[in-house]
Motif scaffolding. Structure first.
Motif, PDB file in Angstrom:
ATOM      1  N   TYR A 287      15.817  75.739  39.743  1.00 37.69           N
ATOM      2  CA  TYR A 287      15.336  75.996  41.099  1.00 37.69           C
ATOM      3  C   TYR A 287      15.916  77.303  41.645  1.00 37.69           C
ATOM      4  CZ  TYR A 287      13.713  71.118  41.285  1.00 37.69           C
ATOM      5  OH  TYR A 287      13.061  69.927  41.048  1.00 37.69           O
TER       6      TYR A 287
ATOM      7  N   HIS B  59      27.565  66.345  36.339  1.00 37.57           N
ATOM      8  CA  HIS B  59      26.704  66.374  37.523  1.00 37.57           C
ATOM      9  C   HIS B  59      25.308  66.863  37.139  1.00 37.57           C
ATOM     10  CE1 HIS B  59      30.335  66.016  40.062  1.00 37.57           C
ATOM     11  NE2 HIS B  59      30.873  66.939  39.274  1.00 37.57           N
ATOM     12  N   ASP B  60      24.350  66.551  38.034  1.00 30.76           N
ATOM     13  CA  ASP B  60      23.026  67.169  37.922  1.00 30.76           C
ATOM     14  C   ASP B  60      23.147  68.640  38.309  1.00 30.76           C
ATOM     15  OD1 ASP B  60      21.815  64.791  37.195  1.00 30.76           O
ATOM     16  OD2 ASP B  60      21.368  64.227  39.270  1.00 30.76           O
TER      17      ASP B  60
ATOM     18  N   SER C 299      27.968  70.639  33.910  1.00 35.13           N
ATOM     19  CA  SER C 299      26.670  69.987  33.697  1.00 35.13           C
ATOM     20  C   SER C 299      26.810  68.615  33.042  1.00 35.13           C
ATOM     21  CB  SER C 299      25.788  70.892  32.815  1.00 35.13           C
ATOM     22  OG  SER C 299      26.425  71.166  31.583  1.00 35.13           O
TER      23      SER C 299
ATOM     24  N   LYS D  90      13.266  63.999  32.924  1.00 34.95           N
ATOM     25  CA  LYS D  90      14.452  63.460  32.245  1.00 34.95           C
ATOM     26  C   LYS D  90      14.497  63.831  30.755  1.00 34.95           C
ATOM     27  CE  LYS D  90      15.766  61.481  36.037  1.00 34.95           C
ATOM     28  NZ  LYS D  90      16.913  62.055  36.809  1.00 34.95           N
TER      29      LYS D  90
ATOM     30  N   TYR E 178      20.996  72.458  39.093  1.00 38.08           N
ATOM     31  CA  TYR E 178      19.719  72.915  39.646  1.00 38.08           C
ATOM     32  C   TYR E 178      19.513  74.413  39.397  1.00 38.08           C
ATOM     33  CZ  TYR E 178      20.276  68.425  41.916  1.00 38.08           C
ATOM     34  OH  TYR E 178      20.473  67.073  42.146  1.00 38.08           O
TER      35      TYR E 178
ATOM     36  N   GLN F 223      13.423  73.176  35.177  1.00 34.74           N
ATOM     37  CA  GLN F 223      14.115  72.285  36.110  1.00 34.74           C
ATOM     38  C   GLN F 223      13.354  70.978  36.300  1.00 34.74           C
ATOM     39  OE1 GLN F 223      17.247  73.057  37.954  1.00 34.74           O
ATOM     40  NE2 GLN F 223      16.998  70.838  37.808  1.00 34.74           N
ATOM     41  N   LEU F 224      12.016  71.062  36.409  1.00 35.63           N
ATOM     42  CA  LEU F 224      11.211  69.854  36.597  1.00 35.63           C
ATOM     43  C   LEU F 224      11.278  68.951  35.367  1.00 35.63           C
ATOM     44  CD1 LEU F 224       8.062  71.301  38.415  1.00 35.63           C
ATOM     45  CD2 LEU F 224       9.922  69.951  39.412  1.00 35.63           C
TER      46      LEU F 224
ATOM     47  N   LEU G  30      13.703  68.762  33.318  1.00 37.39           N
ATOM     48  CA  LEU G  30      15.059  68.227  33.216  1.00 37.39           C
ATOM     49  C   LEU G  30      15.317  67.159  34.277  1.00 37.39           C
ATOM     50  CD1 LEU G  30      17.637  68.756  31.507  1.00 37.39           C
ATOM     51  CD2 LEU G  30      18.416  70.231  33.367  1.00 37.39           C
ATOM     52  N   SER G  31      14.943  67.465  35.539  1.00 36.98           N
ATOM     53  CA  SER G  31      15.277  66.567  36.653  1.00 36.98           C
ATOM     54  C   SER G  31      14.273  65.436  36.822  1.00 36.98           C
ATOM     55  CB  SER G  31      15.363  67.371  37.963  1.00 36.98           C
ATOM     56  OG  SER G  31      16.359  68.354  37.883  1.00 36.98           O
ATOM     57  N   VAL G  32      12.994  65.754  36.715  1.00 42.34           N
ATOM     58  CA  VAL G  32      11.947  64.763  36.949  1.00 42.34           C
ATOM     59  C   VAL G  32      11.537  64.073  35.647  1.00 42.34           C
ATOM     60  CG1 VAL G  32       9.635  64.353  37.875  1.00 42.34           C
ATOM     61  CG2 VAL G  32      11.110  66.083  38.931  1.00 42.34           C
TER      62      VAL G  32
END
Length: 461
Positions: free
Chosen positions: A289, A283-284, A280, A157, A286, A150-151, A153-155
């Motif tokens: 998490y 949208h983002d 997906s 990128k 999660y 998740q990190l 992917l989200s942080v």
């Protein structure tokens, strides 16, 4: 050192083989541009292959694990995981993904080697500690993998393909571990050392068996391999009949099989459900998490079992009824409320509830068994869960059957847990009625004698 070395190596293998950053995002990856598959192909043609493979391979892998003395099957599991993700990285199309699911089913079936190996190389007095270490580290690896994915992917990128490469790297590290494990000299059935059953029963910290061992079975050294194999099968059958004569063990095993079947279906198809609610590509997401939190809360729920002031032998059936109904309610909310946050939240609650109850079931079953028969009973329970899951998959999920949409599938899974709840409601009422009748009989007998008969608290005579 003889305990420390294999334990550390096995824990390292367990951590890296469960560090899978891509796993919470597997469905988006298959539906995305890297594989470009449709939802009906993923749900109805690809995912069911894992269930069929797991069922087909479970019993042969169980026997091979014991006959080959664990280590070769651990190497096979590590190899299967690497092959699975190499196929995911390089191959395309439905057929290739079906082969992928077959290898993943082989890896899942080989879990029996991971959880059995350590008992063959350490003394019985260390069983409780090494078991807790090995189980805890797999949960830690799973949680760390989900959070890492998740990190990234989200942080970070990164793209999903990069998560696949990180996962494959983790598997490559894990692949090294089993080769350096010491080769056990004994196993549970085919390579028994003299006095194994007695040593384990008298030296372990676990309760003594209420289900006696079949003492006729032990020496596999006598006779040819075919005769030894036949003897082991005969032993397993005799012990199977002996174990399941115990009422409490049978009740907890029934819940284990039914609930594990429903649990597998929910977690296997949760991602397609989330994808239908929050795509997906728009949208983002999660998922990482959610999987991390559900794993950690599940582990916490398992730890809380030891502190719950509940007499499970008395209130077990009614507790299973209430909590199974709670699990059904979680599934219905996930299915009917088109809100991803409610879906995430009730998925976490569902998994935590299952982890709590499966821990109680494990303990309650173990309390009625000698350690020599844990693998047999747990293996049978898992096999029955997979058999029932296969039937549900063929009828409900597989495109060759009804091929229902994901929302309808989850409605059926919720109804399945309602049925489980009703079964144990009736079992609890019957147990309460029987206990009341027995108390009345004991009260009448107490008026005639000063020494009332004693009944085993477990319910097994």
């Amino acid at each position: 050192m003889s305990v420390l070395y294999p334990t550390l190596l096995l824990c390292a293998y367990g951590f890296f083989s469960n560090l899978r950053p891509l796993e919470p995002f597997l469905t988006p990856y298959l539906l995305g541009p890297d594989q470009n598959l449709t939802e009906s192909q993923v749900v109805g043609e690809i995912f069911p292959v894992w269930t069929y493979s797991y069922l087909l391979l479970l019993f042969p892998t169980f026997l091979a694990t014991d006959y080959l003395r664990y280590k070769p099957v651990l190497v096979l599991q590590a190899t299967s995981l690497v092959v699975t993700y190499v196929l995911l990285l390089k191959a395309r199309g439905v057929l290739a993904m079906q082969f992928l699911e077959f290898f993943f089913g082989l890896a899942t079936a080989s879990d029996v080697a991971y959880y059995s190996y350590i008992y063959s190389v350490v003394e019985a007095k260390h069983y409780q500690k090494v078991t807790s270490y090995c189980r805890s580290v797999t949960l830690l690896g799973s949680a760390a993998g989900s959070l890492t994915g998740q990190l990234l992917l989200s942080v970070g990128k990164l793209q999903l393909r990069h998560l696949l490469i990180v996962t494959l790297t983790s598997f490559a590290v894990a692949f090294v571990g089993p080769w350096f494990l010491p080769m056990p000299k004994r196993s549970l059935f085919f390579h028994k050392s003299p006095g194994t059953a007695e040593d384990i029963q008298h030296n372990s910290n676990f309760p003594e068996s209420r289900v006696p061992l079949n003492q006729d079975v032990s020496e596999s050294k006598a006779g040819s391999p075919p005769r030894a194999f036949t003897k082991v099968l005969h032993t397993l059958w005799d012990d199977f009949l002996q174990c399941y004569k115990c009422g409490p063990l049978l009740a907890w095993s029934l819940w284990w099989a039914l609930a594990t079947c429903g649990y597998f279906q929910v977690i296997n198809y949760a991602q397609p459900l989330w994808e239908s609610i929050r795509p997906s590509h728009e949208h983002d997401i999660y998922n990482g998490y959610v999987e991390t939190l559900s794993t950690l809360l599940g582990a916490l729920a398992a730890l809380l079992v030891g502190y719950l002031p509940i007499c499970w032998s008395l209130w077990g059936e009614l507790s299973l009824c209430v909590l199974s109904f709670l699990m059904a309610a979680c599934i219905f909310v996930m299915d009917t409320r088109n809100n991803i946050w409610l879906c995430y939240g009730f998925y976490i609650l569902f998994r935590a509830t299952y982890m709590l109850l499966i821990t109680v079931a494990t303990y309650q079953i173990a309390a009625n068994l000698n350690m020599q028969r844990y693998a047999l009973v747990f293996g049978v329970n898992t096999f029955m869960a997979l058999l029932l899951q296969t039937l549900i998959t063929v009828v409900v999920v597989d495109s060759a059957g009804l091929g229902l949409d994901i929302k309808t599938q989850f409605f059926i899974y919720g109804g399945f847990f309602v049925v489980i709840s009703l079964v144990f409601l009736m079992a609890g009422l019957w147990t309460a009625t029987r206990r009341r009748a027995e108390q009345e009989v004991l009260a009448n007998m107490c008026t005639e004698t000063d020494s009332p008969p004693v009944r085993d608290a477990s319910g097994c005579r």
